[in-house]
Write a protein that holds these residues in place. Structure first.
Motif, PDB file in Angstrom:
ATOM      1  N   PRO A 162       0.799  -1.233   0.000  1.00 29.46           N
ATOM      2  CA  PRO A 162       0.000   0.000   0.000  1.00 29.46           C
ATOM      3  C   PRO A 162       0.826   1.275   0.000  1.00 29.46           C
ATOM      4  O   PRO A 162       0.290   2.357  -0.267  1.00 29.46           O
ATOM      5  N   GLY A 163       2.128   1.166   0.297  1.00 32.90           N
ATOM      6  CA  GLY A 163       2.953   2.378   0.334  1.00 32.90           C
ATOM      7  C   GLY A 163       2.409   3.329   1.394  1.00 32.90           C
ATOM      8  O   GLY A 163       2.148   2.935   2.538  1.00 32.90           O
ATOM      9  N   PRO A 171       6.392  -4.294  -6.904  1.00 27.75           N
ATOM     10  CA  PRO A 171       7.163  -4.362  -8.160  1.00 27.75           C
ATOM     11  C   PRO A 171       7.683  -5.774  -8.428  1.00 27.75           C
ATOM     12  O   PRO A 171       8.792  -6.124  -8.057  1.00 27.75           O
ATOM     13  N   GLU A 204       2.497  -4.653   3.968  1.00 24.63           N
ATOM     14  CA  GLU A 204       3.560  -3.735   3.527  1.00 24.63           C
ATOM     15  C   GLU A 204       4.881  -4.129   4.208  1.00 24.63           C
ATOM     16  O   GLU A 204       4.900  -4.356   5.408  1.00 24.63           O
ATOM     17  N   THR A 205       5.963  -4.167   3.428  1.00 19.23           N
ATOM     18  CA  THR A 205       7.266  -4.542   3.991  1.00 19.23           C
ATOM     19  C   THR A 205       8.000  -3.362   4.646  1.00 19.23           C
ATOM     20  O   THR A 205       8.821  -3.572   5.529  1.00 19.23           O
ATOM     21  N   GLY A 254       4.852  -6.943   6.836  1.00 18.47           N
ATOM     22  CA  GLY A 254       5.401  -8.225   6.384  1.00 18.47           C
ATOM     23  C   GLY A 254       5.350  -8.288   4.883  1.00 18.47           C
ATOM     24  O   GLY A 254       5.131  -7.279   4.199  1.00 18.47           O
TER      25      GLY A 254
END
Ligand SMILES: C[S@@+](CC[C@H](N)C(=O)[O-])C[C@H]1O[C@@H](n2cnc3c(N)ncnc32)[C@H](O)[C@@H]1O
Length: 208
Positions: A72-73, A143, A95-96, A118
């Protein structure tokens, strides 16, 4: 201090406080993280509104009770998903990037939203922990073309295994490189190309 210096300081402190950052502050946070992790982000700026409209216009919102968003940024898609989602639907975002996770947790106080820190590869465990069952729709902006092939395959297989039989996986990318991997994993894959302004976008619509 120059006017530009003052502007950047104001943005930085707004981002640090994580209290509903404005769009310029979120864009600044995103761009700063792009220079730290270019492959993980894949783009220096968040998605423009025209792309968000193009992707979310393809979702059957009345049928979407469990929705998942990968990558989701800073939440540009997330806010719009919440606006369109049914009142009883649930949204899991994965989200990482830890700074984006903080930003999302601080800026979108909606009881339907669950923010997980995660990788999208963990979607099965995360949905099970929420007791949500399978997903009706998964939207991905991660990406795929800049990650190792094994990581890409792991995420795609995990995604296919958690979708409802009538569910959809919607992917937007700046390149078509993920297409062969999608075809290997999903029963049906439709693709579309759009030139949104100067932005070349590939959209993939996958069925399990
Ligand atoms: C191109 S940005 C898209 C951000 C946002 N969805 C938008 O459209 O503005 C890709 C995002 O995916 C996240 N990401 C990359 N790999 C990921 C993974 N394996 N699992 C979850 N998120 C990931 C990045 O940290 C980044 O926030």
């Amino acid at each position: 201090m120059t006017r530009m210096g003052g502007f950047i300081r104001a943005l930085k402190s707004e981002v640090r406080s994580y209290a509903v950052p404005s769009r310029p502050a979120r864009t600044f946070l995103f761009a700063r993280n792009f220079f730290k992790h270019p492959k993980m982000l894949g783009s220096p700026i968040p998605s423009p509104k025209v792309l968000i409209e193009e992707v979310l216009g393809r979702v059957e919102w009345p049928a979407a009770r469990v929705v998942v968003e990968y990558g989701p940024g800073v939440g540009d898609f997330t806010g719009e998903i919440l606006r369109r989602m049914r009142p009883e639907a649930q949204l899991l975002v994965i989200e990482t990037n830890d700074e984006f996770v903080e930003c999302l947790r601080g800026s979108l106080p909606d009881p339907r939203l669950h923010v997980a820190h995660g990788s999208a590869a963990e979607v099965g465990n995360l949905l099970a922990r929420l007791g949500c069952g399978r997903a009706d729709c998964i939207i991905s902006g991660i990406p795929f073309s800049t990650m190792p092939g094994s990581a890409r395959e792991e995420i795609l297989k995990a995604t296919c295994s958690v979708l409802q039989p009538q569910g959809n996986f919607l992917v937007y990318q700046y390149s078509r490189r993920v297409f062969p991997s999608l075809k290997r994993v999903f029963r049906e894959v439709r693709r579309d190309f759009r030139l949104l302004g100067f932005l070349p976008i590939w959209l993939f619509h996958c069925a399990p």
